[in-house]
Design a protein around this motif. Structure first.
Motif, PDB file in Angstrom:
ATOM      1  N   GLN A   1      -4.367  -1.968  -4.604  1.00  0.00           N
ATOM      2  CA  GLN A   1      -3.891  -3.123  -3.843  1.00  0.00           C
ATOM      3  C   GLN A   1      -4.891  -4.277  -3.941  1.00  0.00           C
ATOM      4  OE1 GLN A   1      -3.850  -2.841   0.501  1.00  0.00           O
ATOM      5  NE2 GLN A   1      -1.775  -3.673   0.486  1.00  0.00           N
ATOM      6  N   HIS A   2      -6.176  -3.965  -3.785  1.00  0.00           N
ATOM      7  CA  HIS A   2      -7.204  -5.003  -3.927  1.00  0.00           C
ATOM      8  C   HIS A   2      -7.192  -5.576  -5.349  1.00  0.00           C
ATOM      9  CE1 HIS A   2      -9.033  -4.864  -0.018  1.00  0.00           C
ATOM     10  NE2 HIS A   2      -9.345  -3.582  -0.104  1.00  0.00           N
ATOM     11  N   MET A   3      -7.001  -4.694  -6.336  1.00  0.00           N
ATOM     12  CA  MET A   3      -6.952  -5.144  -7.726  1.00  0.00           C
ATOM     13  C   MET A   3      -5.801  -6.131  -7.913  1.00  0.00           C
ATOM     14  SD  MET A   3      -6.166  -2.944 -11.196  1.00  0.00           S
ATOM     15  CE  MET A   3      -7.127  -1.592 -10.607  1.00  0.00           C
ATOM     16  N   GLY A   4      -4.646  -5.806  -7.357  1.00  0.00           N
ATOM     17  CA  GLY A   4      -3.475  -6.663  -7.490  1.00  0.00           C
ATOM     18  C   GLY A   4      -3.653  -8.018  -6.844  1.00  0.00           C
TER      19      GLY A   4
ATOM     20  N   LEU B   1       0.829  -1.203   0.000  1.00  0.00           N
ATOM     21  CA  LEU B   1       0.000   0.000   0.000  1.00  0.00           C
ATOM     22  C   LEU B   1       0.863   1.252   0.000  1.00  0.00           C
ATOM     23  CD1 LEU B   1      -2.881   1.155   0.124  1.00  0.00           C
ATOM     24  CD2 LEU B   1      -2.700   1.072   2.617  1.00  0.00           C
ATOM     25  N   ALA B   2       1.937   1.259   0.777  1.00  0.00           N
ATOM     26  CA  ALA B   2       2.816   2.430   0.861  1.00  0.00           C
ATOM     27  C   ALA B   2       3.499   2.697  -0.478  1.00  0.00           C
ATOM     28  CB  ALA B   2       3.845   2.227   1.964  1.00  0.00           C
ATOM     29  N   ALA B   3       3.992   1.649  -1.128  1.00  0.00           N
ATOM     30  CA  ALA B   3       4.681   1.816  -2.413  1.00  0.00           C
ATOM     31  C   ALA B   3       3.716   2.306  -3.484  1.00  0.00           C
ATOM     32  CB  ALA B   3       5.330   0.505  -2.838  1.00  0.00           C
TER      33      ALA B   3
ATOM     34  N   PRO C   1      -7.167   0.270 -17.139  1.00  0.00           N
ATOM     35  CA  PRO C   1      -6.684  -0.958 -16.494  1.00  0.00           C
ATOM     36  C   PRO C   1      -5.208  -1.219 -16.773  1.00  0.00           C
ATOM     37  CG  PRO C   1      -8.850  -1.336 -17.422  1.00  0.00           C
ATOM     38  CD  PRO C   1      -8.411   0.037 -17.879  1.00  0.00           C
ATOM     39  N   ASP C   2      -4.739  -0.929 -18.002  1.00  0.00           N
ATOM     40  CA  ASP C   2      -3.324  -1.137 -18.330  1.00  0.00           C
ATOM     41  C   ASP C   2      -2.427  -0.239 -17.488  1.00  0.00           C
ATOM     42  OD1 ASP C   2      -3.760  -3.123 -20.165  1.00  0.00           O
ATOM     43  OD2 ASP C   2      -3.660  -1.798 -21.916  1.00  0.00           O
ATOM     44  N   GLN C   3      -2.836   1.034 -17.311  1.00  0.00           N
ATOM     45  CA  GLN C   3      -2.050   1.944 -16.482  1.00  0.00           C
ATOM     46  C   GLN C   3      -2.035   1.466 -15.028  1.00  0.00           C
ATOM     47  OE1 GLN C   3      -4.304   5.412 -17.567  1.00  0.00           O
ATOM     48  NE2 GLN C   3      -2.610   6.260 -18.761  1.00  0.00           N
ATOM     49  N   SER C   4      -3.166   0.982 -14.555  1.00  0.00           N
ATOM     50  CA  SER C   4      -3.237   0.472 -13.188  1.00  0.00           C
ATOM     51  C   SER C   4      -2.313  -0.729 -13.010  1.00  0.00           C
ATOM     52  CB  SER C   4      -4.670   0.081 -12.830  1.00  0.00           C
ATOM     53  OG  SER C   4      -5.478   1.227 -12.730  1.00  0.00           O
ATOM     54  N   LEU C   5      -2.290  -1.624 -13.984  1.00  0.00           N
ATOM     55  CA  LEU C   5      -1.403  -2.791 -13.905  1.00  0.00           C
ATOM     56  C   LEU C   5       0.060  -2.356 -13.928  1.00  0.00           C
ATOM     57  CD1 LEU C   5      -3.309  -5.305 -16.202  1.00  0.00           C
ATOM     58  CD2 LEU C   5      -3.099  -5.365 -13.704  1.00  0.00           C
ATOM     59  N   HIS C   6       0.354  -1.316 -14.705  1.00  0.00           N
ATOM     60  CA  HIS C   6       1.722  -0.785 -14.751  1.00  0.00           C
ATOM     61  C   HIS C   6       2.111  -0.221 -13.382  1.00  0.00           C
ATOM     62  CE1 HIS C   6       5.350   0.862 -16.463  1.00  0.00           C
ATOM     63  NE2 HIS C   6       5.040   2.046 -15.966  1.00  0.00           N
TER      64      HIS C   6
ATOM     65  N   LYS D   1     -14.074  -6.471  -2.891  1.00  0.00           N
ATOM     66  CA  LYS D   1     -13.991  -5.819  -1.583  1.00  0.00           C
ATOM     67  C   LYS D   1     -14.059  -4.300  -1.675  1.00  0.00           C
ATOM     68  CE  LYS D   1     -11.409  -9.412   0.795  1.00  0.00           C
ATOM     69  NZ  LYS D   1     -10.261  -9.691   1.670  1.00  0.00           N
ATOM     70  N   CYS D   2     -14.217  -3.782  -2.878  1.00  0.00           N
ATOM     71  CA  CYS D   2     -14.278  -2.325  -3.027  1.00  0.00           C
ATOM     72  C   CYS D   2     -15.192  -1.955  -4.194  1.00  0.00           C
ATOM     73  CB  CYS D   2     -12.887  -1.751  -3.221  1.00  0.00           C
ATOM     74  SG  CYS D   2     -11.898  -2.513  -4.516  1.00  0.00           S
ATOM     75  N   PRO D   3     -15.660  -0.704  -4.195  1.00  0.00           N
ATOM     76  CA  PRO D   3     -16.533  -0.275  -5.291  1.00  0.00           C
ATOM     77  C   PRO D   3     -15.741  -0.059  -6.577  1.00  0.00           C
ATOM     78  CG  PRO D   3     -16.100   1.554  -3.803  1.00  0.00           C
ATOM     79  CD  PRO D   3     -15.464   0.329  -3.193  1.00  0.00           C
ATOM     80  N   ASN D   4     -16.459   0.178  -7.656  1.00  0.00           N
ATOM     81  CA  ASN D   4     -15.824   0.552  -8.911  1.00  0.00           C
ATOM     82  C   ASN D   4     -15.031   1.833  -8.682  1.00  0.00           C
ATOM     83  OD1 ASN D   4     -15.473   1.834 -11.538  1.00  0.00           O
ATOM     84  ND2 ASN D   4     -16.851   0.244 -12.296  1.00  0.00           N
ATOM     85  N   ILE D   5     -13.856   1.919  -9.254  1.00  0.00           N
ATOM     86  CA  ILE D   5     -12.985   3.071  -8.999  1.00  0.00           C
ATOM     87  C   ILE D   5     -13.656   4.402  -9.351  1.00  0.00           C
ATOM     88  CG2 ILE D   5     -11.762   3.072 -11.221  1.00  0.00           C
ATOM     89  CD1 ILE D   5      -9.161   3.565  -9.496  1.00  0.00           C
TER      90      ILE D   5
END
Length: 160
Positions: free
Chosen positions: A109-112, A2-4, A138-143, A118-122
């Motif tokens: 973090q939940h996505m990873g 979460l911190a990173a 989604p690609d940016q989030s994965l990056h 456990k969370c709503p849509n962003i």
């Protein structure tokens, strides 16, 4: 984790200190520690410890963390980070704050972990609309998650 992720998201916000965001990511779960200690001393052998712990932290970690950081005289902005743990609908002033960044980092973090249930849509999270990267795909989030993983590994290597 979460911190990173918090630090990496902060680098994408103008005039925001990634170190402060990292500290917020570290402190948001501070209230879990006394709950874990309490649970280790007060659990029933027949209980599913994981679900009891999750229930305890979901219901009490934010208030315990808020009290701890307030008693330790942390800045109000960091107290708000602990207080906002699990509050996906938190809406504050127009200016982006550390709690906003950590909230979106927790979503990542939940996505990873494959825990998006456990969370709503962003896009339903008010903090998302305050951050300067509304086109977060989604690609940016994965990056972002991959970068965070690399940063965690670098830190781990320094500590060994």
């Amino acid at each position: 984790g979460l911190a990173a992720i918090s630090a990496l998201l902060a680098t994408r916000c103008d005039d925001f200190d990634p170190d402060q965001a990292m500290l917020g990511g570290l402190l948001q779960d501070i209230g879990c520690l006394p709950l874990l200690d309490w649970l280790s001393k007060n659990h029933d052998a027949n209980q599913d410890l994981e679900s009891v712990y999750e229930n305890l932290t979901d219901n009490y970690a934010a208030i315990v963390g808020e009290v701890m950081l307030r008693n330790w005289q942390f800045d109000q902005e960091l107290v708000d980070v602990a207080k906002s743990r699990g509050n996906w609908t938190r809406s504050s002033e127009a200016k982006v704050d550390i709690a906003d960044i950590v909230t979106i980092a927790r979503h990542h973090q939940h996505m990873g972990k494959g825990e998006l249930n456990k969370c709503p849509n962003i896009t339903d999270i008010p903090a998302y609309h305050k951050l300067p990267f509304k086109e977060l795909t989604p690609d940016q989030s994965l990056h972002i998650l991959e970068e965070a993983k690399e940063e965690i590994e670098e830190i781990r290597q320094m500590l060994v």
